[in-house]
Design a protein around this motif. Sequence first.
Motif, PDB file in Angstrom:
ATOM      1  N   CYS A  38      -1.168  -3.607   2.820  1.00 40.08           N
ATOM      2  CA  CYS A  38      -1.459  -2.185   3.015  1.00 40.08           C
ATOM      3  C   CYS A  38      -2.284  -1.996   4.274  1.00 40.08           C
ATOM      4  O   CYS A  38      -3.176  -2.792   4.559  1.00 40.08           O
ATOM      5  N   GLN A  39      -1.955  -0.960   4.980  1.00 46.66           N
ATOM      6  CA  GLN A  39      -2.772  -0.528   6.112  1.00 46.66           C
ATOM      7  C   GLN A  39      -3.009   0.959   5.897  1.00 46.66           C
ATOM      8  O   GLN A  39      -2.067   1.747   5.879  1.00 46.66           O
ATOM      9  N   ILE A  40      -4.286   1.317   5.695  1.00 46.79           N
ATOM     10  CA  ILE A  40      -4.618   2.693   5.368  1.00 46.79           C
ATOM     11  C   ILE A  40      -5.702   3.188   6.318  1.00 46.79           C
ATOM     12  O   ILE A  40      -6.733   2.536   6.487  1.00 46.79           O
ATOM     13  N   LYS A  98      -7.097  -2.832   5.851  1.00 49.48           N
ATOM     14  CA  LYS A  98      -5.891  -3.639   5.887  1.00 49.48           C
ATOM     15  C   LYS A  98      -6.109  -4.802   4.936  1.00 49.48           C
ATOM     16  O   LYS A  98      -7.088  -5.532   5.048  1.00 49.48           O
ATOM     17  N   CYS A 145      -2.537  -5.063  -1.529  1.00 51.06           N
ATOM     18  CA  CYS A 145      -2.696  -4.116  -2.626  1.00 51.06           C
ATOM     19  C   CYS A 145      -1.443  -4.162  -3.494  1.00 51.06           C
ATOM     20  O   CYS A 145      -0.463  -4.810  -3.151  1.00 51.06           O
ATOM     21  N   PHE A 160       1.713  -2.404  -5.006  1.00 50.44           N
ATOM     22  CA  PHE A 160       2.668  -1.332  -4.724  1.00 50.44           C
ATOM     23  C   PHE A 160       3.375  -0.996  -6.027  1.00 50.44           C
ATOM     24  O   PHE A 160       4.013  -1.859  -6.634  1.00 50.44           O
ATOM     25  N   LEU A 167      -0.456   2.975  -4.290  1.00 48.39           N
ATOM     26  CA  LEU A 167      -1.089   1.732  -3.864  1.00 48.39           C
ATOM     27  C   LEU A 167      -2.442   1.642  -4.563  1.00 48.39           C
ATOM     28  O   LEU A 167      -3.241   2.582  -4.487  1.00 48.39           O
ATOM     29  N   CYS A 204       5.625   3.387   7.106  1.00 48.08           N
ATOM     30  CA  CYS A 204       4.405   4.173   7.332  1.00 48.08           C
ATOM     31  C   CYS A 204       4.650   5.671   7.176  1.00 48.08           C
ATOM     32  O   CYS A 204       5.700   6.185   7.545  1.00 48.08           O
ATOM     33  N   ILE A 246      -0.681   5.830   6.160  1.00 49.35           N
ATOM     34  CA  ILE A 246      -0.503   4.890   5.041  1.00 49.35           C
ATOM     35  C   ILE A 246       0.737   4.055   5.333  1.00 49.35           C
ATOM     36  O   ILE A 246       1.823   4.569   5.513  1.00 49.35           O
ATOM     37  N   CYS A 247       0.542   2.723   5.378  1.00 48.56           N
ATOM     38  CA  CYS A 247       1.644   1.788   5.573  1.00 48.56           C
ATOM     39  C   CYS A 247       1.630   0.767   4.436  1.00 48.56           C
ATOM     40  O   CYS A 247       0.560   0.277   4.062  1.00 48.56           O
ATOM     41  N   ALA A 248       2.799   0.433   3.924  1.00 52.71           N
ATOM     42  CA  ALA A 248       2.921  -0.580   2.884  1.00 52.71           C
ATOM     43  C   ALA A 248       4.119  -1.461   3.218  1.00 52.71           C
ATOM     44  O   ALA A 248       5.247  -1.004   3.254  1.00 52.71           O
TER      45      ALA A 248
END
Length: 122
Positions: free
Chosen positions: A28-30, A39, A42, A44, A54, A111, A119-121
């Motif tokens: 995750c990058q939030i 980062k 997490c 999903f 997330l 993203c 928010i990227c997963a």
Amino acid sequence: MIKHILSALLMMVAVVLSANAFAKPVTCQIELKGYAPYKGTCDFKPGQNGSFDLVNLKETAHLFKNVMLVGIDVLSPGVGEAVVIYYAGPKAIKNDMVTYPVQRLNEDRSCWVGDGIKICAK
């Protein structure tokens, strides 16, 4: 009567287990306005129509800082609403929830971005 109760309990257990069976660890990058970027790994949890949540791999722990959950509710292709649930403290009646309009990035489909949020997963 007991047979019906047992059947209902078994169905509830099956629903809970099947929902957790689809959860998977991702990177995750939030980025949230007012917070240092996060980062890390997490959990999903997919929803309907591409929506997802997330959360921390340990369900009772914060995802980061006082953020419990970050999610995307897909409203239409490429358009969604980000949901952030903040832990309001042990004496609070409920946690705080904030929503943000977001769009999916064409150059990185993992993203979603909006004003003050990314928010990227993966």
